[in-house]
Design an enzyme around this catalytic site. Structure first.
Site: not given
Lengths: 501, 112
Positions: A254, A454
């Site tokens: 998640c 990133c």
């Protein structure tokens, strides 16, 4: 400027230290409260059950308060008084006090399950609060099980709550599970899911298993009916449905993939419902007739599909299942001893360390090479022209990004990339078109450096490698490298106000 | 319906769905309506094995084939559902496709 920044830094450090101290105090308080509860055990409501107001035996099986508290569900014919009594004598273990465990525990406590055990070694983080509905902002830093039980006690003080402040381990699982009648798998990783299923099967406990990610959820009731291994009439287990674990690299958490609160909440609420159905199911009658039972099923919830739910008929027990078949190889002993190795079985995602040190810059080193353009100067005033490629997906790029950075999601790069073994030779895309995601200036003759960034510094390495495989660095003439540690390191080293999501 | 002597058999229209994140590998579309031949060159009827190859060769634009197929089968962690039933109830990869079939590929989720 310097003075204000120093003040900010000092205040931030003080806040961090105070928060750490507060978290410590909260944990100490919980331990003290536990001792206090243990000392007053004799005066707990459970001990007074079936005693009337004056201490005499009551003719009614429930407390006055319980008739009122549970009346609305007791008048539902599927529950009734027998169902309520079964709930009160039931012991339910929730493994995980997060997005699934919170709503599941809330409804089970509300319904009057007699004993609720919660096991989780994590502490509450602020990023949990949007979905883990039992935790309060003031409890950030506290053990999740303590935070959850604090809320649950306010909801229903008649329930006995048992905290297990630890992650589930193979050596401890059998003795913990033994104390309960039914298990809810509210965890978030394959290794623990196999451990829970194996232990539940071997101890004969029904298992309600759920999971969720992004906009979807899945739910199964496993090992129900809970027959011994080798009995084909028992319900399938997790291994029957998934004999082999997924490749570790394909497992998305998640934290990485994202999750909508009501999606995981829906699945947790359904787990509570299935647990109540199992607990209150009518007894097998005297003629030993099996009560009507639905065949094993997988329920799939998809928030952006129509219909929202679909139900899939599942297989029955697998005749060569490693746990629930007659030829089982997993036993409580192999679990406890560690010879059934869950971490090995499920593997661990290989964190890429694809690049050499010369291909990586810390955010600090990047900033030294390319000092920030002072606000108001023209864009061309960059000390040295360069390109920043941000390979996070579009939604993350939309939350925060660096001016002039180019967004090329890693999924797009990987999706369009032929594997090196076929089609194109390394470094040679003459004759075939460069991939469509490449901005034109990257295929130009320019030798301006390219930096890839990133979120955490993993995907950026993969992207650099792929770009070099495409020959974009022209055999080292053009620098292509990544920002080590991604935006997390960027926040630590360059910009403390960079949003951390 | 079909003339066994002519060799021409009506093509089979089916629906293929991807869920649990697999849709990302198929142009971000969950539902695809496709048509497979009624009979293959070797005279056999197309089955799930054929469908897997067909999907990889024709429908899957994404190059990360290993996220869908491993060792000529669906990768571990993907359930194949034939008309809302686990494919293991229907004969797995040997199941022969029927007109109107609904084949769903579900990737398991682990978050919670």
């Amino acid at each position: 400027m310097g003075k204000d920044e120093n003040t900010c830094a000092t205040l931030r450090a003080e806040i961090a230290a105070t928060e750490a101290q507060l978290a410590r105090l909260k944990r100490d308080l919980v331990s003290a409260e536990d001792r206090a509860v243990a000392n007053s055990e004799s005066t707990s409501p459970a001990a007074n059950r079936n005693k009337g107001q004056n201490g005499s035996e009551s003719p009614w099986p429930l407390l006055q308060e319980e008739y009122g508290r549970y009346g609305r569900q007791m008048i539902v014919s599927q529950v009734g008084l027998p169902g309520q009594l079964k709930l009160r004598s039931a012991k339910v273990l929730l493994v995980g006090a997060g997005g699934l465990g919170c709503p599941a525990a809330q409804y089970l406590a509300g319904a009057g399950v007699g004993t609720l055990g919660l096991i989780d070694g994590d502490t509450v983080e602020i990023s949990n609060l949007h979905r883990q509905v039992l935790h309060r902002s003031r409890n950030v830093g506290k053990y999740k099980v303590d935070s959850a039980i604090e809320s649950l006690r306010e909801l229903n003080p008649l329930v006995t709550y048992i905290p297990h402040r630890t992650h589930l381990t193979p050596d401890a699982a059998p003795s913990i599970f033994n104390e309960y009648d039914i298990i809810l798998d509210c965890t978030d990783n394959p290794a623990t899911r196999y451990l829970i299923s194996d232990t539940a099967v071997l101890l004969g406990k029904p298992l309600v298993s759920a999971s969720a990610l992004r906009t979807e959820g899945q739910l199964m009731v496993l090992n129900y009916p809970p027959r011994p291994p080798g009995d084909k009439d028992g319900g399938p287990c997790y291994r029957c449905v998934f004999p082999k674990p997924p490749p570790a690299d394909s497992v998305v958490s998640c934290a990485d993939g994202g999750i909508m609160g009501p999606v995981v909440g829906t699945m947790g609420v359904l787990q509570a419902l299935e647990a109540i159905k199992v607990i209150t199911a009518p007894d097998v009658d005297a003629l030993n007739q099996t009560p009507h039972q639905d065949p094993p099923a997988l329920h799939i919830f998809s928030a952006y599909s129509n219909p929202l739910f679909r139900t899939i008929r599942l297989r029955s027990r697998r005749i060569n299942c490693a746990v629930c078949s007659a030829s089982a190889t997993v036993s409580l002993d192999t679990i406890k001893s560690g010879s059934t190795d869950y971490i090995f079985f499920c593997g661990s995602a290989s964190l890429p360390s694809l690049l050499g040190p010369e291909e990586r810059l810390s955010p600090q080193e990047y900033r030294e090479r390319h000092p920030q353009v002072v606000h108001g100067e023209l864009e061309q005033a960059h000390s040295r022209p360069h390109t920043i490629i941000d390979v996070r997906d579009q939604a993350q790029f939309g939350i925060c990004n660096l001016t002039d950075s180019v967004n090329i999601p890693i999924s797009k790069i990987l999706a369009s990339m032929p594997t090196p073994t076929n089609e194109r030779l390394q470094g040679d895309y003459s004759g075939s078109q460069p991939p469509s995601w490449l901005p034109p200036d990257l295929t130009s003759d320019s030798n301006d450096p390219i930096y890839v960034v990133c979120r955490l510094g993993n995907d950026s390495q993969i992207a650099v490698k792929k770009m070099k495989d495409l020959g974009l660095d022209r055999n080292g003439q053009r620098f292509i490298g990544d920002i080590r540690g991604g935006f997390r390191a960027w926040r630590e080293q360059i910009d403390p106000e960079w949003p951390e999501y | 319906m079909t003339d066994p002597t002519s060799g021409s058999v009506a093509p089979i229209p089916i629906t293929v769905e991807f869920t649990g994140g697999l849709e990302i590998l198929f142009s971000n579309e969950r539902k695809h309506k496709i048509t497979v031949p009624g009979r293959l060159d070797d005279g056999s009827q197309p089955n799930i094995s054929y469908l897997l190859r067909y999907l990889v060769d024709n429908l899957m634009k994404d190059q990360r084939k290993e996220l869908f197929i491993m060792e000529d089968n669906v990768r571990p962690g993907i359930l194949v559902l034939i008309n809302d039933a686990d494919w293991e109830l229907e004969g797995e990869e040997a199941y022969e496709l029927q007109p109107g079939d609904n084949i769903v590929f579900v990737s398991t989720l682990h978050g919670g």
